[in-house]
Design an enzyme around this catalytic site. Structure first.
Site, short mmCIF file in Angstrom:
data_model
loop_
_atom_site.label_atom_id
_atom_site.label_comp_id
_atom_site.label_asym_id
_atom_site.label_seq_id
_atom_site.Cartn_x
_atom_site.Cartn_y
_atom_site.Cartn_z
N CYS A 196 0.82 -1.23 0.00
CA CYS A 196 0.00 0.00 0.00
C CYS A 196 0.85 1.27 0.00
O CYS A 196 0.35 2.35 -0.32
CB CYS A 196 -0.94 0.00 1.19
SG CYS A 196 -1.99 -1.44 1.24
N HIS A 227 -3.81 7.13 2.55
CA HIS A 227 -4.14 5.79 2.06
C HIS A 227 -5.53 5.44 2.59
O HIS A 227 -5.83 5.65 3.77
CB HIS A 227 -3.10 4.79 2.56
CG HIS A 227 -3.46 3.37 2.26
ND1 HIS A 227 -3.94 2.99 1.03
CD2 HIS A 227 -3.41 2.23 3.01
CE1 HIS A 227 -4.17 1.68 1.05
NE2 HIS A 227 -3.87 1.20 2.24
N ASN A 273 -10.21 -0.29 -0.34
CA ASN A 273 -8.75 -0.16 -0.24
C ASN A 273 -8.13 -0.66 -1.54
O ASN A 273 -8.13 -1.86 -1.80
CB ASN A 273 -8.28 -0.99 0.96
CG ASN A 273 -6.77 -0.95 1.15
OD1 ASN A 273 -6.04 -0.47 0.29
ND2 ASN A 273 -6.31 -1.47 2.29
O1 UT7 Z 1 -3.98 -1.40 3.45
C1 UT7 Z 1 -3.23 -2.35 4.14
C2 UT7 Z 1 -3.32 -2.12 5.59
N1 UT7 Z 1 -4.53 -2.65 6.10
C3 UT7 Z 1 -5.20 -2.00 7.03
O2 UT7 Z 1 -4.87 -0.90 7.38
C4 UT7 Z 1 -6.37 -2.70 7.65
C5 UT7 Z 1 -6.33 -2.52 9.15
N2 UT7 Z 1 -7.36 -3.21 9.85
C6 UT7 Z 1 -8.67 -2.88 9.77
O3 UT7 Z 1 -9.05 -2.01 9.02
C7 UT7 Z 1 -9.64 -3.58 10.70
O4 UT7 Z 1 -8.91 -4.33 11.64
C8 UT7 Z 1 -10.63 -4.52 9.94
C9 UT7 Z 1 -11.64 -3.69 9.16
C10 UT7 Z 1 -9.90 -5.44 9.03
C11 UT7 Z 1 -11.42 -5.33 10.97
O5 UT7 Z 1 -12.09 -4.48 11.89
P1 UT7 Z 1 -11.97 -4.76 13.45
O6 UT7 Z 1 -12.83 -3.76 14.11
O7 UT7 Z 1 -10.51 -4.79 13.78
O8 UT7 Z 1 -12.64 -6.18 13.58
P2 UT7 Z 1 -12.01 -7.52 14.14
O9 UT7 Z 1 -11.04 -8.09 13.17
O10 UT7 Z 1 -11.55 -7.30 15.56
O11 UT7 Z 1 -13.29 -8.43 14.17
C12 UT7 Z 1 -14.43 -8.11 15.01
C13 UT7 Z 1 -15.53 -9.12 14.71
C14 UT7 Z 1 -15.04 -10.56 14.76
O12 UT7 Z 1 -16.08 -11.34 15.32
P3 UT7 Z 1 -16.03 -11.78 16.86
O13 UT7 Z 1 -14.75 -12.55 17.01
O14 UT7 Z 1 -16.02 -10.48 17.65
O15 UT7 Z 1 -17.28 -12.57 17.03
C15 UT7 Z 1 -14.89 -10.92 13.30
O16 UT7 Z 1 -15.05 -12.29 13.08
O17 UT7 Z 1 -16.03 -8.91 13.40
C16 UT7 Z 1 -16.03 -10.14 12.69
N3 UT7 Z 1 -15.82 -9.86 11.27
C17 UT7 Z 1 -16.85 -9.62 10.44
N4 UT7 Z 1 -18.18 -9.59 10.64
C18 UT7 Z 1 -18.95 -9.30 9.57
C19 UT7 Z 1 -14.67 -9.74 10.59
N5 UT7 Z 1 -14.91 -9.43 9.30
C20 UT7 Z 1 -16.26 -9.35 9.18
C21 UT7 Z 1 -17.13 -9.06 8.11
N6 UT7 Z 1 -18.45 -9.03 8.35
N7 UT7 Z 1 -16.67 -8.78 6.88
#
Ligand code: UT7
Length: 331
Positions: free
Chosen positions: A117, A258, A288
């Site tokens: 990225c 970004h 993204n």
């Molecule tokens: O460009 C390259 C660099 N990348 C980034 O900068 C990305 C950085 N990370 C992020 O943007 C965020 O961490 C994400 C958007 C990827 C995820 O958001 P989060 O608030 O960190 O969620 P999480 O990974 O902690 O997941 C929370 C919950 C989980 O369920 P439980 O364990 O709480 O029951 C996941 O399984 O959300 C669930 N989950 C989803 N639910 C519905 C993860 N993805 C999804 C989804 N739809 N697509």
């Protein structure tokens, strides 16, 4: 810190996004997700997906042609082509070489940057150095990514985040005024190398039937690891770019960040004390697009008249590596 005189300036920008739109509702029919979750956690509503017959170099070509037109140049005026991508047409040779042929520019150095990225910021920084030292007069920098080909469409934690697209900028020598690239900062720290990667398909783990069955050749990410470090490092890199040029956040007209997650961007805005209204945002429509996200947003801001000549633009990006960087540019 005293600012150096700019050595290069951005003289044209261009962007391209494939026509096909994939909405959150479309994704909710493929994986266990919802429009509400994606919008609340990321700020994304839809993203673009390339046609089956479209390759990264095709998208790069469209963005590059538009940037060259905006600069009033043809490909024959270029001295170098740099492409930031991790999804080039082929593992070998460089996407930049294929782009060179498509553009009709020959016998000039053309190479890819693998900084995920941060690829466009890396390319911009390298291009600035070549123009600054007069080794090159005009350099094309492209960020292009066709991530839909390397996403695991069964993994809701990644497939909802990314989109395809390309953006480009042409750099030329700075004039007598104060327009130009004021500072660029580049960093890599491999501590989190396993938190965002494509595990198979390289020399460490060549493709096997088992690897293919487990989708180890697709993007893998521990999003929460990257989220925290992104907020911290994008803020510090932005501050470093400002400090190096002797600027403060209040001097910034526009931030072109970004576009990985609106929550990350909002946190960075808060820490830099720059209102979100001064950020050029299009994550809602493109998701993204990795190395393409900054040049697509930059071009959008230039073409719709928000970013005007003389404006001070701060850019910052972070991705796999993890590699990150920032650039301060007076347009
Ligand atoms: O460009 C390259 C660099 N990348 C980034 O900068 C990305 C950085 N990370 C992020 O943007 C965020 O961490 C994400 C958007 C990827 C995820 O958001 P989060 O608030 O960190 O969620 P999480 O990974 O902690 O997941 C929370 C919950 C989980 O369920 P439980 O364990 O709480 O029951 C996941 O399984 O959300 C669930 N989950 C989803 N639910 C519905 C993860 N993805 C999804 C989804 N739809 N697509």
């Amino acid at each position: 810190m005293a600012s150096e005189r700019p050595g290069s300036q951005i003289i044209g920008t261009g962007a391209y996004a494939p026509e096909k739109v994939l909405t959150n509702q479309d994704l909710a029919r493929i994986v266990d997700t919802s429009d509400e979750w994606i919008r609340e956690r990321t700020g994304i509503t839809e993203r673009r997906v390339a046609r089956d017959d479209e390759a990264a170099s095709d998208m790069a070509y469209e963005a590059a042609r538009r940037a060259l037109d905006a600069a009033g140049l043809t490909a024959r005026d270029l001295d170098m082509i740099i492409v930031g991508t991790v999804t080039g047409d082929l593992p070998m040779p460089a996407c930049a070489a294929i782009l060179q042929r498509k553009l009709g520019a020959t016998m000039i150095p053309a190479f890819d940057i693998s900084a995920a990225c941060a690829g466009f910021i890396y390319g911009l920084s390298i291009a600035d150095k070549f123009v600054r030292t007069a080794a090159c007069k005009r350099v094309l920098v492209v960020g292009v990514e066709l991530l839909s080909r390397v996403l695991d469409w069964k993994d809701r934690a990644t497939c909802v985040l990314f989109g395809d697209g390309a953006g480009a900028a042409v750099l030329g020598p700075a004039g007598d005024g104060d327009r130009g690239v004021l500072s660029t900062q580049l960093y890599t720290d491999a501590t989190l190398v396993d938190s965002l990667c494509i595990r198979a398909g390289g020399s460490r783990e060549p493709l096997t039937n088992e690897g293919l069955a487990e989708n180890r050749h697709k993007v893998f990410m521990v999003g929460s690891d990257i989220f925290k470090i992104a907020v911290k490092n994008l803020t510090s890199a932005s501050r470093s770019a400002l400090d190096a040029a002797g600027f403060t956040p209040s001097d910034v007209t526009w931030v072109v960040p970004h576009q990985a997650n609106l929550r990350i961007i909002a946190q960075v805005a808060l820490r830099l004390d720059i209102p979100l209204e001064r950020f050029v945002l299009n994550i809602e429509r493109y998701g993204n697009t990795s190395s393409a996200s900054i040049p697509i947003a930059l071009d959008e801001g230039v073409r719709d008249g928000r970013i005007k000549p003389g404006d001070t633009v701060l850019m910052c990006a972070l991705g796999a590596g993890i590699s990150w960087g920032s650039a301060l540019v007076r347009m």
